[in-house]
Design a protein around this motif. Structure first.
Motif, PDB file in Angstrom:
ATOM      1  N   VAL A  58       0.839  -1.220   0.000  1.00  0.00           N
ATOM      2  CA  VAL A  58       0.000   0.000   0.000  1.00  0.00           C
ATOM      3  C   VAL A  58       0.868   1.262   0.000  1.00  0.00           C
ATOM      4  O   VAL A  58       0.508   2.253  -0.629  1.00  0.00           O
ATOM      5  CB  VAL A  58      -1.031   0.091   1.148  1.00  0.00           C
ATOM      6  CG1 VAL A  58      -2.074  -0.986   1.046  1.00  0.00           C
ATOM      7  CG2 VAL A  58      -0.416   0.129   2.504  1.00  0.00           C
ATOM      8  N   LEU A  59       2.022   1.204   0.665  1.00  0.00           N
ATOM      9  CA  LEU A  59       2.892   2.392   0.646  1.00  0.00           C
ATOM     10  C   LEU A  59       3.433   2.630  -0.760  1.00  0.00           C
ATOM     11  O   LEU A  59       3.561   3.768  -1.195  1.00  0.00           O
ATOM     12  CB  LEU A  59       4.048   2.230   1.641  1.00  0.00           C
ATOM     13  CG  LEU A  59       3.663   2.320   3.120  1.00  0.00           C
ATOM     14  CD1 LEU A  59       4.819   1.864   4.005  1.00  0.00           C
ATOM     15  CD2 LEU A  59       3.234   3.743   3.500  1.00  0.00           C
ATOM     16  N   SER A  60       3.709   1.535  -1.486  1.00  0.00           N
ATOM     17  CA  SER A  60       4.269   1.687  -2.837  1.00  0.00           C
ATOM     18  C   SER A  60       3.209   2.170  -3.822  1.00  0.00           C
ATOM     19  O   SER A  60       3.536   2.596  -4.922  1.00  0.00           O
ATOM     20  CB  SER A  60       4.897   0.382  -3.326  1.00  0.00           C
ATOM     21  OG  SER A  60       3.890  -0.552  -3.666  1.00  0.00           O
ATOM     22  N   GLU A  61       1.935   2.093  -3.415  1.00  0.00           N
ATOM     23  CA  GLU A  61       0.878   2.592  -4.287  1.00  0.00           C
ATOM     24  C   GLU A  61       0.703   4.095  -4.134  1.00  0.00           C
ATOM     25  O   GLU A  61      -0.015   4.731  -4.884  1.00  0.00           O
ATOM     26  CB  GLU A  61      -0.455   1.886  -3.970  1.00  0.00           C
ATOM     27  CG  GLU A  61      -0.471   0.448  -4.471  1.00  0.00           C
ATOM     28  CD  GLU A  61      -1.556  -0.372  -3.809  1.00  0.00           C
ATOM     29  OE1 GLU A  61      -2.315   0.173  -2.968  1.00  0.00           O
ATOM     30  OE2 GLU A  61      -1.634  -1.578  -4.119  1.00  0.00           O
ATOM     31  N   SER A  62       1.346   4.654  -3.107  1.00  0.00           N
ATOM     32  CA  SER A  62       1.285   6.103  -2.910  1.00  0.00           C
ATOM     33  C   SER A  62       2.095   6.769  -4.006  1.00  0.00           C
ATOM     34  O   SER A  62       3.092   6.223  -4.452  1.00  0.00           O
ATOM     35  CB  SER A  62       1.938   6.460  -1.579  1.00  0.00           C
ATOM     36  OG  SER A  62       1.011   6.991  -0.712  1.00  0.00           O
ATOM     37  N   GLN A  63       1.667   7.946  -4.389  1.00  0.00           N
ATOM     38  CA  GLN A  63       2.350   8.629  -5.489  1.00  0.00           C
ATOM     39  C   GLN A  63       3.852   8.757  -5.273  1.00  0.00           C
ATOM     40  O   GLN A  63       4.289   9.323  -4.260  1.00  0.00           O
ATOM     41  CB  GLN A  63       1.762  10.020  -5.626  1.00  0.00           C
ATOM     42  CG  GLN A  63       1.063  10.203  -6.939  1.00  0.00           C
ATOM     43  CD  GLN A  63       0.744  11.660  -7.146  1.00  0.00           C
ATOM     44  OE1 GLN A  63       0.815  12.463  -6.233  1.00  0.00           O
ATOM     45  NE2 GLN A  63       0.413  11.993  -8.372  1.00  0.00           N
ATOM     46  N   ARG A  64       4.577   8.212  -6.195  1.00  0.00           N
ATOM     47  CA  ARG A  64       6.035   8.371  -6.255  1.00  0.00           C
ATOM     48  C   ARG A  64       6.810   7.778  -5.089  1.00  0.00           C
ATOM     49  O   ARG A  64       8.009   7.984  -4.977  1.00  0.00           O
ATOM     50  CB  ARG A  64       6.424   9.854  -6.391  1.00  0.00           C
ATOM     51  CG  ARG A  64       6.045  10.443  -7.738  1.00  0.00           C
ATOM     52  CD  ARG A  64       6.779  11.751  -7.974  1.00  0.00           C
ATOM     53  NE  ARG A  64       6.390  12.810  -7.070  1.00  0.00           N
ATOM     54  CZ  ARG A  64       5.353  13.610  -7.267  1.00  0.00           C
ATOM     55  NH1 ARG A  64       4.637  13.477  -8.367  1.00  0.00           N
ATOM     56  NH2 ARG A  64       5.043  14.541  -6.411  1.00  0.00           N
ATOM     57  N   ALA A  65       6.138   7.056  -4.173  1.00  0.00           N
ATOM     58  CA  ALA A  65       6.873   6.478  -3.043  1.00  0.00           C
ATOM     59  C   ALA A  65       7.601   5.219  -3.500  1.00  0.00           C
ATOM     60  O   ALA A  65       7.023   4.353  -4.162  1.00  0.00           O
ATOM     61  CB  ALA A  65       5.920   6.148  -1.902  1.00  0.00           C
ATOM     62  N   ARG A  66       8.873   5.129  -3.180  1.00  0.00           N
ATOM     63  CA  ARG A  66       9.652   3.929  -3.497  1.00  0.00           C
ATOM     64  C   ARG A  66       9.882   3.157  -2.201  1.00  0.00           C
ATOM     65  O   ARG A  66      10.337   3.718  -1.205  1.00  0.00           O
ATOM     66  CB  ARG A  66      10.999   4.319  -4.125  1.00  0.00           C
ATOM     67  CG  ARG A  66      10.878   4.786  -5.584  1.00  0.00           C
ATOM     68  CD  ARG A  66      12.148   5.471  -6.049  1.00  0.00           C
ATOM     69  NE  ARG A  66      13.336   4.699  -5.695  1.00  0.00           N
ATOM     70  CZ  ARG A  66      13.824   3.687  -6.415  1.00  0.00           C
ATOM     71  NH1 ARG A  66      13.243   3.318  -7.523  1.00  0.00           N
ATOM     72  NH2 ARG A  66      14.911   3.059  -6.020  1.00  0.00           N
ATOM     73  N   VAL A  67       9.567   1.872  -2.231  1.00  0.00           N
ATOM     74  CA  VAL A  67       9.555   1.070  -1.013  1.00  0.00           C
ATOM     75  C   VAL A  67      10.482  -0.132  -1.166  1.00  0.00           C
ATOM     76  O   VAL A  67      10.479  -0.793  -2.211  1.00  0.00           O
ATOM     77  CB  VAL A  67       8.119   0.542  -0.730  1.00  0.00           C
ATOM     78  CG1 VAL A  67       8.093  -0.269   0.556  1.00  0.00           C
ATOM     79  CG2 VAL A  67       7.124   1.694  -0.659  1.00  0.00           C
ATOM     80  N   VAL A  68      11.260  -0.425  -0.119  1.00  0.00           N
ATOM     81  CA  VAL A  68      11.966  -1.700  -0.084  1.00  0.00           C
ATOM     82  C   VAL A  68      11.505  -2.466   1.152  1.00  0.00           C
ATOM     83  O   VAL A  68      11.393  -1.906   2.244  1.00  0.00           O
ATOM     84  CB  VAL A  68      13.507  -1.544  -0.121  1.00  0.00           C
ATOM     85  CG1 VAL A  68      14.066  -0.830   1.088  1.00  0.00           C
ATOM     86  CG2 VAL A  68      14.182  -2.911  -0.295  1.00  0.00           C
ATOM     87  N   LEU A  69      11.177  -3.721   0.939  1.00  0.00           N
ATOM     88  CA  LEU A  69      10.742  -4.614   2.014  1.00  0.00           C
ATOM     89  C   LEU A  69      11.888  -5.571   2.317  1.00  0.00           C
ATOM     90  O   LEU A  69      12.383  -6.261   1.411  1.00  0.00           O
ATOM     91  CB  LEU A  69       9.501  -5.391   1.564  1.00  0.00           C
ATOM     92  CG  LEU A  69       9.012  -6.525   2.456  1.00  0.00           C
ATOM     93  CD1 LEU A  69       8.582  -6.010   3.835  1.00  0.00           C
ATOM     94  CD2 LEU A  69       7.832  -7.245   1.791  1.00  0.00           C
ATOM     95  N   ILE A  70      12.321  -5.584   3.571  1.00  0.00           N
ATOM     96  CA  ILE A  70      13.492  -6.378   3.961  1.00  0.00           C
ATOM     97  C   ILE A  70      13.085  -7.516   4.888  1.00  0.00           C
ATOM     98  O   ILE A  70      12.378  -7.293   5.878  1.00  0.00           O
ATOM     99  CB  ILE A  70      14.516  -5.469   4.681  1.00  0.00           C
ATOM    100  CG1 ILE A  70      15.017  -4.394   3.699  1.00  0.00           C
ATOM    101  CG2 ILE A  70      15.679  -6.283   5.219  1.00  0.00           C
ATOM    102  CD1 ILE A  70      16.015  -3.450   4.314  1.00  0.00           C
TER     103      ILE A  70
END
Ligand SMILES: Nc1ncnc2c1ncn2[C@@H]1O[C@H](COP(=O)(O)OP(=O)(O)OP(=O)(O)O)[C@@H](O)[C@H]1O
Ligand SMILES: [Mg+2]
Length: 215
Positions: A58-70
């Motif tokens: 859901v965070l990566s669906e925010s506009q322009r947010a780049r997410v890494v899941l570790i």
């Protein structure tokens, strides 16, 4: 530590709505400079990996947010299976940490699950090095990736019975605790919150209905 949201079962769109509520609260925390966070729980099997993956999505669906899941839950890896991805030999997170521990500093190899969602997960086929969590390279990984991504989401080990969740806590800006409302014992949850302290507490997420015993 306050309640962030409940992931209920009553309405089919309830989990998605609750996740957006959590995203909104996390975005407020981000404005205060908090964008690396861990997801943990009192004991094993209480929904950490599922919530960490859902939040990363859901965070990566925010506009322009780049997410890494570790995946820092190295004794009980599950994210590769959850996402249905194959981790090539040598590219599991703890294996990459172990390379750094022996002095070989390659750039992090992450897997792209979408344009804004990358993952750094354990291989379930290859032997990992869970002890790598305790090296300074783990903390440096979170800090380094925090400079590149808008969000770093860490699927942490559970709290009780070891200090592993505290290692993650020390490396991130904030901690979300997930509990299963009908199954998590209140005493366990209180002990976990005591062990973590409230320095980095973001809040609780309860799932499987509002009529639970753990609050
Ligand atoms: N919000 C949810 N709604 C429905 N089922 C869920 C939810 N969260 C977790 N589950 C289910 O509960 C089980 C345990 O979840 P998960 O693997 O996320 O827990 P975990 O805390 O990461 O476990 P481990 O300690 O083994 O790492 C899985 O079968 C998962 O599908
Ligand atoms: Mg897990």
């Amino acid at each position: 530590m306050g309640l962030l949201a409940m992931l209920g079962e009553s309405r089919s769109d309830a989990p998605a709505a609750a996740l957006r509520v959590i995203r909104h609260r996390l975005e407020r925390r981000r404005a205060e400079g908090m964008w690396t966070f861990g997801v943990t729980s009192a004991r094993d099997g209480e929904g950490k990996s599922t919530l960490a993956a859902q939040l990363a999505l859901v965070l990566s669906e925010s506009q322009r947010a780049r997410v890494v899941l570790i995946e820092a839950s190295m004794h009980r890896p599950s994210l590769a299976r959850l996402f249905g991805c194959h981790v090539p030999s040598g590219f599991g997170f703890s294996v990459q940490l172990a390379h750094r521990m022996s002095g070989h500093a390659h750039p992090w190899a992450v897997m792209a699950l979408g344009p804004a969602l990358h993952v750094l997960v354990e291989s379930e086929a290859e032997q990992g090095y869970p002890d790598a969590l305790h090296s300074t390279h783990f903390r440096e990984a979170i800090e380094g990736l925090g400079r590149v991504y808008d969000w770093v989401v860490v699927d942490a080990p559970s709290v009780l019975g070891s200090g592993d969740a505290n290692v993650v806590e020390n490396a991130v800006d904030g901690i979300v605790v997930v509990a299963r409302s009908r199954a998590t014992r209140g005493a366990d949850l209180r002990a976990a919150v005591r062990q973590l302290g409230d320095r980095k507490a973001i809040g609780f997420v309860l799932w499987d209905g509002p009529d639970g015993t753990a609050r």
